[in-house]
Design a protein around this motif. Structure first.
Motif, PDB file in Angstrom:
ATOM      1  N   THR A  67       4.878 -11.094  -7.119  1.00 21.53           N
ATOM      2  CA  THR A  67       4.180 -11.918  -6.141  1.00 21.53           C
ATOM      3  C   THR A  67       4.108 -13.363  -6.603  1.00 21.53           C
ATOM      4  O   THR A  67       4.218 -13.667  -7.797  1.00 21.53           O
ATOM      5  CB  THR A  67       2.749 -11.402  -5.913  1.00 21.53           C
ATOM      6  OG1 THR A  67       2.013 -11.501  -7.143  1.00 21.53           O
ATOM      7  CG2 THR A  67       2.757  -9.966  -5.437  1.00 21.53           C
ATOM      8  N   ASN A  73      -0.719  -7.523  -4.734  1.00 24.43           N
ATOM      9  CA  ASN A  73      -0.976  -7.887  -3.346  1.00 24.43           C
ATOM     10  C   ASN A  73      -0.961  -6.700  -2.395  1.00 24.43           C
ATOM     11  O   ASN A  73      -1.055  -6.875  -1.189  1.00 24.43           O
ATOM     12  CB  ASN A  73       0.078  -8.901  -2.879  1.00 24.43           C
ATOM     13  CG  ASN A  73      -0.248 -10.300  -3.366  1.00 24.43           C
ATOM     14  OD1 ASN A  73      -1.233 -10.524  -4.044  1.00 24.43           O
ATOM     15  ND2 ASN A  73       0.593 -11.248  -3.017  1.00 24.43           N
ATOM     16  N   THR A  98       3.670 -10.928   0.992  1.00 22.81           N
ATOM     17  CA  THR A  98       4.148 -10.127  -0.127  1.00 22.81           C
ATOM     18  C   THR A  98       5.360  -9.328   0.318  1.00 22.81           C
ATOM     19  O   THR A  98       5.547  -9.060   1.499  1.00 22.81           O
ATOM     20  CB  THR A  98       3.040  -9.192  -0.655  1.00 22.81           C
ATOM     21  OG1 THR A  98       3.457  -8.583  -1.876  1.00 22.81           O
ATOM     22  CG2 THR A  98       2.707  -8.111   0.353  1.00 22.81           C
ATOM     23  N   LEU A 216      10.879 -16.260  -3.993  1.00 21.84           N
ATOM     24  CA  LEU A 216       9.496 -16.101  -3.554  1.00 21.84           C
ATOM     25  C   LEU A 216       8.983 -17.217  -2.662  1.00 21.84           C
ATOM     26  O   LEU A 216       7.861 -17.133  -2.168  1.00 21.84           O
ATOM     27  CB  LEU A 216       8.580 -16.000  -4.780  1.00 21.84           C
ATOM     28  CG  LEU A 216       8.529 -14.638  -5.478  1.00 21.84           C
ATOM     29  CD1 LEU A 216       7.804 -14.757  -6.816  1.00 21.84           C
ATOM     30  CD2 LEU A 216       7.838 -13.608  -4.601  1.00 21.84           C
TER      31      LEU A 216
END
Length: 277
Positions: A67, A73, A98, A216
């Motif tokens: 995450t 998460n 997430t 991410l």
């Protein structure tokens, strides 16, 4: 994708009267050709007429999925179990951002479209896959730039109308290890993303409805200000983060289908994303 450094940035933006956002809006409007909002009539993707295979662009998500903030998460709670109740039912406790997930415009704007408000026509789009994996292998902080877009078009032709442009950095192979977040001793992450100038080019000079990354964040890891998020999302364009298997697709010719969450007021959420190639 917004704990905790991101939250500090958002609060700072609010304290300063969103001057950064207004500056981004001015940049996007320069020259009269750009707009901070898509046309009122939804852009209709020019999708392929046929396909021979389906590629899953979605990682399997679990409590151990890496995450942005480094925490957990996703949590599960058993409501019923088959052995006792004859059926299985779980309650989920999760952060919206997430796993393979959508960034809706509302995520980084005051009044942008929430996930349920994105026109469905904009969630099926021609897919342009821009490969920067060689650059990312040499430099984890690499960014997809206007030069990368120009090189892609020189090889493949113009980015299609109503397209999703996906950054293929090869980072999806790092899921499951520390290399995906790639945080240094100071906690600063290092992974590729879209340069804000590339985002501006796609807004001002192309009809791109969404962008996707196999990392991410739409911004590169050490971004101090989430410039790409603040330019791209308030224009009512969407983003997809932590996408898988882009390396299985051709640079042009595939169609992306985004099964985003239709949850009222959501800023995004875990999504099932596929490509038809």
């Amino acid at each position: 994708m917004c704990p905790p450094k991101c939250q500090e940035t958002v609060l700072q933006r609010l304290r300063t009267g969103r001057r950064g956002l207004m500056k981004a809006a001015g940049m996007a409007a320069a020259g009269g050709a750009a707009t901070m909002a898509l046309p009122k009539a939804p852009v209709r993707a020019q999708t392929a007429g046929s396909f021979s295979r389906v590629v899953d662009l979605t990682h399997t998500m679990g409590p151990d999925f890496p995450t942005f903030g480094g925490g957990v998460n996703l949590e599960f709670e058993d409501i019923t179990v088959f052995s006792n109740d004859g059926y299985n039912l779980k309650r989920w406790l999760l952060i919206e951002h997430t796993g393979t997930h959508m960034d809706a415009p509302f995520h980084f704007s005051e009044d942008g479209q929430s996930a349920d408000e994105i026109p469905i026509e904009n969630l099926v789009a021609p897919l342009a896959v821009v490969d920067i994996s060689a650059k990312a292998e040499d430099d984890p902080d690499a960014q997809l730039t206007p030069d990368d877009l120009a090189a892609w078009e020189a090889e493949n032709g113009p980015i299609p109308e109503g397209a999703c442009v996906a950054m293929h950095s090869g980072w999806d192979a790092k899921v499951g290890g520390d290399g995906f977040r790639n945080a240094d001793a100071d906690g600063v992450m290092h992974f590729p993303g879209f340069h804000v100038e590339a985002a501006a080019m796609m807004m001002e000079e192309r009809s791109v409805v969404g962008i996707a990354v196999d990392t991410l964040s739409l911004d590169f890891g050490p971004s101090p200000d989430f410039a790409t998020h603040y330019l791209w999302l308030p224009s009512n364009r969407w983003g997809m983060e932590a996408v898988a298997n882009l390396g299985q697709l051709p640079p042009v010719g595939a169609t992306i289908v985004v099964g985003g969450p239709k949850i009222k007021g959501a800023t995004g959420g875990p999504s099932r994303v596929i490509a038809l190639a």
